[in-house]
Design a protein around this motif. Structure first.
Motif, short mmCIF file in Angstrom:
data_model
loop_
_atom_site.label_atom_id
_atom_site.label_comp_id
_atom_site.label_asym_id
_atom_site.label_seq_id
_atom_site.Cartn_x
_atom_site.Cartn_y
_atom_site.Cartn_z
N ALA A 212 72.68 17.98 43.03
CA ALA A 212 73.16 19.22 42.00
C ALA A 212 71.24 19.85 41.86
O ALA A 212 71.41 21.04 41.15
N ILE A 213 70.57 18.61 41.39
CA ILE A 213 69.34 18.99 41.25
C ILE A 213 68.77 19.61 42.45
O ILE A 213 68.23 20.41 42.08
N VAL B 38 63.40 22.92 49.67
CA VAL B 38 63.61 21.83 49.18
C VAL B 38 64.31 20.25 49.67
O VAL B 38 64.67 20.72 51.02
N ILE B 39 63.14 19.35 49.53
CA ILE B 39 63.19 19.02 50.95
C ILE B 39 63.73 17.28 49.74
O ILE B 39 62.69 16.80 48.91
N THR B 40 64.06 16.33 49.94
CA THR B 40 64.45 15.09 49.57
C THR B 40 63.72 14.30 50.51
O THR B 40 64.03 14.08 51.69
N ALA B 41 63.50 13.19 49.81
CA ALA B 41 62.77 12.06 50.80
C ALA B 41 62.75 10.66 49.95
O ALA B 41 63.23 10.49 48.19
N VAL C 140 56.72 18.53 42.86
CA VAL C 140 57.59 17.14 43.13
C VAL C 140 57.49 16.23 42.08
O VAL C 140 58.00 16.34 40.98
N THR C 141 59.49 15.86 41.88
CA THR C 141 60.23 15.52 40.96
C THR C 141 60.62 13.83 41.06
O THR C 141 60.88 14.55 42.61
N LEU C 142 59.95 12.90 40.94
CA LEU C 142 61.54 11.57 41.38
C LEU C 142 62.09 11.91 40.34
O LEU C 142 62.44 11.75 39.22
N VAL C 143 63.18 11.50 40.76
CA VAL C 143 64.77 11.28 40.54
C VAL C 143 65.71 9.69 40.54
O VAL C 143 65.22 9.18 42.15
N ILE D 56 61.02 16.73 46.85
CA ILE D 56 59.60 18.01 46.28
C ILE D 56 59.77 19.83 46.93
O ILE D 56 60.81 19.72 47.94
N THR D 57 59.57 19.83 46.34
CA THR D 57 59.88 22.41 46.54
C THR D 57 58.71 22.74 46.84
O THR D 57 57.61 22.53 46.16
N GLY D 58 58.65 23.84 47.70
CA GLY D 58 58.01 24.37 48.17
C GLY D 58 58.37 25.97 48.74
O GLY D 58 59.85 26.24 48.06
#
Length: 181
Positions: free
Chosen positions: A21-22, A125-128, A150-153, A176-178
């Motif tokens: 969703a994010i 959008v990269i998830t890690a 960078v957003t920490l969820v 991580i958004t770029g």
């Protein structure tokens, strides 16, 4: 020769609904756009994006993920998804246009980001979950002047305990958004 579809989803599992969703909000997918789901795994992101965009490129280097996504796509009925089996940076080199990308896999991440930079992708959008993946993504995005944030969820879900409920945390995820928008 490809083998039959695996009985259980590929390792890594599908992207959690809350993270998806994010990620979708950050991607802001629009009709007419071309989207890539890199490290497509179970195909969940690809199939969620398919009704929102013109075309989806689902890419995975793992045979079991490719086979699983093929099966899920066949069930879905979407005809605007192309599934690619192989190295993402090589496959991206063959594309002429790409507007947005979700990267759920970390293999060859620096090369993948370089190819996304070549394509002038608007939003990535990269998830890690690994700090090493976060570091690699940050370094590569900064190298191409594409880094945004960078957003920490941290998500917790209810589970029963001693006749009541508690919240059990899931692994934290870096989003991580770029891009070049």
């Amino acid at each position: 020769m490809m083998q039959s579809t695996p009985e259980k989803p590929p390792t890594g599992g599908p992207t959690k609904d809350e993270i998806l969703a994010i990620a979708l909000k950050k991607l802001d997918l629009k009709p007419g756009e071309i989207f890539a789901d890199i490290g497509c795994g179970t195909g969940k992101v690809s199939l969620t994006a398919a009704p929102l965009v013109s075309h989806v490129h689902a890419i995975d280097i793992r045979e079991e993920a490719y086979r699983w996504t093929c099966e899920e796509l066949q069930k879905s009925g979407f005809d605007n998804v192309t599934i690619h089996y192989g190295n993402a940076s090589s496959i991206l080199t063959s594309l002429e246009k790409l507007d947005k990308a979700f990267v759920g896999g970390s293999r060859n991440l620096t090369d993948t980001i370089a190819r996304l930079a070549d394509l002038k992708v608007q939003t990535i959008v990269i998830t890690a979950v690994l700090l090493e993946t976060l570091n690699t993504a940050l370094s590569a995005l900064q190298e191409f002047d594409m880094f945004k944030e960078v957003t920490l969820v941290q998500v917790s879900k209810s589970t029963s305990l001693a006749g009541g409920f508690m919240l059990k945390p899931l692994d934290p995820v870096f989003i991580i958004t770029g891009g070049y928008s």
